[in-house]
Scaffold this active site. Structure first.
Site, mmCIF file in Angstrom:
data_model
loop_
_atom_site.group_PDB
_atom_site.id
_atom_site.type_symbol
_atom_site.label_atom_id
_atom_site.label_comp_id
_atom_site.label_asym_id
_atom_site.label_seq_id
_atom_site.Cartn_x
_atom_site.Cartn_y
_atom_site.Cartn_z
ATOM 1 C CE1 TYR A 105 -10.884 -1.453 9.321
ATOM 2 C CE2 TYR A 105 -12.982 -2.613 8.295
ATOM 3 C CZ TYR A 105 -11.964 -1.187 8.283
ATOM 4 O OH TYR A 105 -12.113 -0.356 7.319
ATOM 5 C CG HIS B 52 -14.754 -0.311 11.548
ATOM 6 N ND1 HIS B 52 -15.692 0.509 12.125
ATOM 7 C CD2 HIS B 52 -14.038 0.263 10.758
ATOM 8 C CE1 HIS B 52 -15.447 1.552 11.607
ATOM 9 N NE2 HIS B 52 -14.431 1.333 10.804
ATOM 10 C CD GLN C 236 -6.523 -0.903 10.022
ATOM 11 O OE1 GLN C 236 -5.720 -0.894 9.458
ATOM 12 N NE2 GLN C 236 -7.520 0.060 10.275
ATOM 13 C CB THR D 222 -4.111 5.552 0.666
ATOM 14 O OG1 THR D 222 -3.288 6.646 0.497
ATOM 15 C CG2 THR D 222 -3.371 4.631 1.316
ATOM 16 C CE1 TYR D 223 -10.864 9.232 -4.490
ATOM 17 C CE2 TYR D 223 -11.825 9.176 -2.022
ATOM 18 C CZ TYR D 223 -12.029 9.403 -3.567
ATOM 19 O OH TYR D 223 -13.105 10.187 -4.127
ATOM 20 N NE ARG E 238 -17.680 4.647 7.399
ATOM 21 C CZ ARG E 238 -17.881 4.421 8.754
ATOM 22 N NH1 ARG E 238 -18.928 3.719 9.218
ATOM 23 N NH2 ARG E 238 -16.834 4.523 9.349
ATOM 24 N N GLY E 239 -14.624 4.958 4.218
ATOM 25 C CA GLY E 239 -14.162 6.153 4.834
ATOM 26 C C GLY E 239 -14.530 6.681 6.254
ATOM 27 C CD GLU F 160 -2.748 1.452 2.433
ATOM 28 O OE1 GLU F 160 -3.527 0.594 2.664
ATOM 29 O OE2 GLU F 160 -2.179 2.338 3.286
HETATM 30 P P1 FAD Z 1 -17.759 -0.096 6.267
HETATM 31 O O1 FAD Z 1 -17.584 -1.663 5.544
HETATM 32 O O2 FAD Z 1 -18.898 0.648 5.641
HETATM 33 O O3 FAD Z 1 -17.790 -0.554 7.808
HETATM 34 C C1 FAD Z 1 -17.836 0.626 8.835
HETATM 35 C C2 FAD Z 1 -18.533 0.292 9.935
HETATM 36 O O4 FAD Z 1 -20.089 -0.004 9.640
HETATM 37 C C3 FAD Z 1 -18.081 -1.166 10.606
HETATM 38 O O5 FAD Z 1 -18.421 -1.188 11.969
HETATM 39 C C4 FAD Z 1 -19.095 -2.220 9.997
HETATM 40 O O6 FAD Z 1 -19.366 -3.455 10.634
HETATM 41 C C5 FAD Z 1 -20.532 -1.456 9.878
HETATM 42 N N1 FAD Z 1 -21.115 -1.553 8.744
HETATM 43 C C6 FAD Z 1 -20.791 -1.934 7.569
HETATM 44 N N2 FAD Z 1 -21.856 -2.011 6.669
HETATM 45 C C7 FAD Z 1 -23.059 -1.958 7.272
HETATM 46 C C8 FAD Z 1 -24.344 -1.895 7.111
HETATM 47 N N3 FAD Z 1 -24.916 -2.105 5.920
HETATM 48 N N4 FAD Z 1 -25.329 -1.575 8.281
HETATM 49 C C9 FAD Z 1 -24.789 -1.263 9.229
HETATM 50 N N5 FAD Z 1 -23.570 -1.301 9.792
HETATM 51 C C10 FAD Z 1 -22.601 -1.649 8.729
HETATM 52 N N6 FAD Z 1 -9.597 5.409 4.350
HETATM 53 C C11 FAD Z 1 -9.562 6.482 3.601
HETATM 54 O O7 FAD Z 1 -10.010 7.552 4.008
HETATM 55 N N7 FAD Z 1 -8.657 6.239 2.602
HETATM 56 C C12 FAD Z 1 -8.091 5.116 2.247
HETATM 57 O O8 FAD Z 1 -7.221 4.999 1.343
HETATM 58 C C13 FAD Z 1 -8.220 3.853 3.211
HETATM 59 N N8 FAD Z 1 -7.767 2.998 2.918
HETATM 60 C C14 FAD Z 1 -7.922 1.734 4.052
HETATM 61 C C15 FAD Z 1 -7.341 0.530 3.454
HETATM 62 C C16 FAD Z 1 -7.686 -0.668 4.162
HETATM 63 C C17 FAD Z 1 -7.061 -1.834 3.778
HETATM 64 C C18 FAD Z 1 -8.453 -0.659 5.558
HETATM 65 C C19 FAD Z 1 -8.557 -1.571 6.170
HETATM 66 C C20 FAD Z 1 -8.879 0.851 5.630
HETATM 67 C C21 FAD Z 1 -8.685 2.112 5.079
HETATM 68 N N9 FAD Z 1 -9.365 3.187 5.164
HETATM 69 C C22 FAD Z 1 -9.122 4.011 4.292
HETATM 70 C C23 FAD Z 1 -10.135 3.585 6.361
HETATM 71 C C24 FAD Z 1 -11.454 3.104 6.373
HETATM 72 O O9 FAD Z 1 -11.915 3.991 5.581
HETATM 73 C C25 FAD Z 1 -12.144 3.205 7.808
HETATM 74 O O10 FAD Z 1 -11.571 2.131 8.614
HETATM 75 C C26 FAD Z 1 -13.589 3.164 7.925
HETATM 76 O O11 FAD Z 1 -13.871 3.636 9.216
HETATM 77 C C27 FAD Z 1 -14.346 2.396 7.471
HETATM 78 O O12 FAD Z 1 -14.565 1.848 6.049
HETATM 79 P P2 FAD Z 1 -14.990 0.542 5.297
HETATM 80 O O13 FAD Z 1 -15.038 0.363 3.958
HETATM 81 O O14 FAD Z 1 -14.594 -0.799 6.120
HETATM 82 O O15 FAD Z 1 -16.533 0.729 6.002
#
Ligand code: FAD
Length: 285
Positions: free
Chosen positions: A145, A149, A176, A46-47, A105-106, A15
């Protein structure tokens, strides 16, 4: 290449992040050149959560894909993006021959008002994936995670949501960062029991300075095992010793993963080719 993962061949990926300033592209490209020489199967870029630096992600991903000939995975976040923003970025990726994104999601940006947050187009990553699957031909990965998370009240609920990402089209997951492999093994077992069948890449971050704990690691919510805490206590004040000890910890972590059948390794390279090269040399020698 990325395809190796789906053919159950071991993969190595990195990454990286795009430069913060426009003028820094040349040095970022040099970093990519050096990382590219290590022959990773893919490099993810990353973004910024608000989406303001999306163009930089595309530019670096394009360099990786088109100049270096290495599969690029462009991260995209939806918390601060409208549907049309995602479509525009997806279009740019396509124009640059980039077919994979990590759909995230971010986290809510500090300057985002309650109103903006409440009226966002996508609540979760799986909603974004549904949308991208319907409107684009991007291949998607998702985040996972091993220690759950931070917003989830239980691993069970986090895994239910992870399964939704698989159902929405996630073809693989990138984890993560974690420092205690037992969390990862237990997570993989639970994910398999949930019926999550796509490949997982294990996220490894070398801790080469004590300062990393105060920023990236704290934000990740990952726990620090005693062995790593002891190492930081012993070497944290000496830059070069800390670097060596951190690299050594990452190497031991990866070796243990490999001995336990985990073969897809994703190094949080933090744009540090020298550190990354030392780890790669040790684990693939
Ligand atoms: P989600 O999958 O939406 O999950 C977030 C939370 O909501 C979790 O607790 C999950 O259990 C819950 N959830 C998920 N879906 C639902 C649903 N349908 N209904 C109710 N609850 C739900 N951030 C950046 O800004 N830029 C990056 O480039 C970046 N790169 C990353 C790379 C990796 C490998 C990882 C692990 C994280 C990265 N992040 C980045 C951080 C990430 O944006 C955060 O961890 C964010 O808080 C969650 O993103 P997610 O896509 O996992 O969210």
């Amino acid at each position: 290449m990325l395809q190796n993962m789906f053919e159950h061949k071991p993969t190595l990926s990195f990454e990286v992040f795009p430069p913060k300033k426009d003028g820094d592209f040349e040095s970022a490209f040099q970093v990519m050149d050096a990382l590219g020489k290590l022959s990773p199967d893919f490099i993810s870029v990353t973004y910024g959560a608000g989406g303001s630096r999306a163009g930089k992600t595309v530019e670096i991903a394009s360099y990786i894909q088109n100049t270096l000939g290495i599969d690029a995975v462009a991260h995209m976040t939806c918390v601060g993006s409208r549907k049309e923003d995602l479509l525009r970025i997806a279009g740019e990726l396509k124009r640059h021959n980039i077919s994979h994104c990590l759909a995230l999601r971010g986290d809510r940006p500090k300057d985002m008002s309650d109103e903006q947050f409440a009226s966002r187009d996508f609540a979760h990553a799986n909603d974004m994936m549904d949308f991208l699957r319907e409107h684009t031909d991007l291949h998607m990965a998702g985040a996972c995670y091993p220690e759950k998370h931070f917003e989830s009240f239980s691993m069970e609920s986090d895994l239910n949501h992870l399964k939704r990402k698989q159902e929405a089209g996630a073809e693989f997951f990138i984890s993560q960062l974690f420092f205690d492999n037992d969390y990862y093994y237990s997570f993989l077992e639970k994910a398999a029991r949930k019926g999550i069948t796509v490949p997982f890449c294990a996220g490894i971050m070398p801790i080469t300075s004590a300062g990393q704990l105060g920023t990236t690691v704290t934000l990740s919510g990952s726990s620090i095992p005693k062995a790593l805490a002891n190492l930081i206590a012993a070497y944290g004040d000496n830059k070069e010793d800390m670097r060596k000890a951190g690299i050594d910890y990452a190497i031991r972590q990866i070796r243990d993963l490999q001995e336990n059948g985990v073969n897809d390794i994703h190094i949080y390279a933090m744009n540090k080719p020298k550190t990354t090269a030392e780890i790669v040399a040790a684990i693939y020698r």
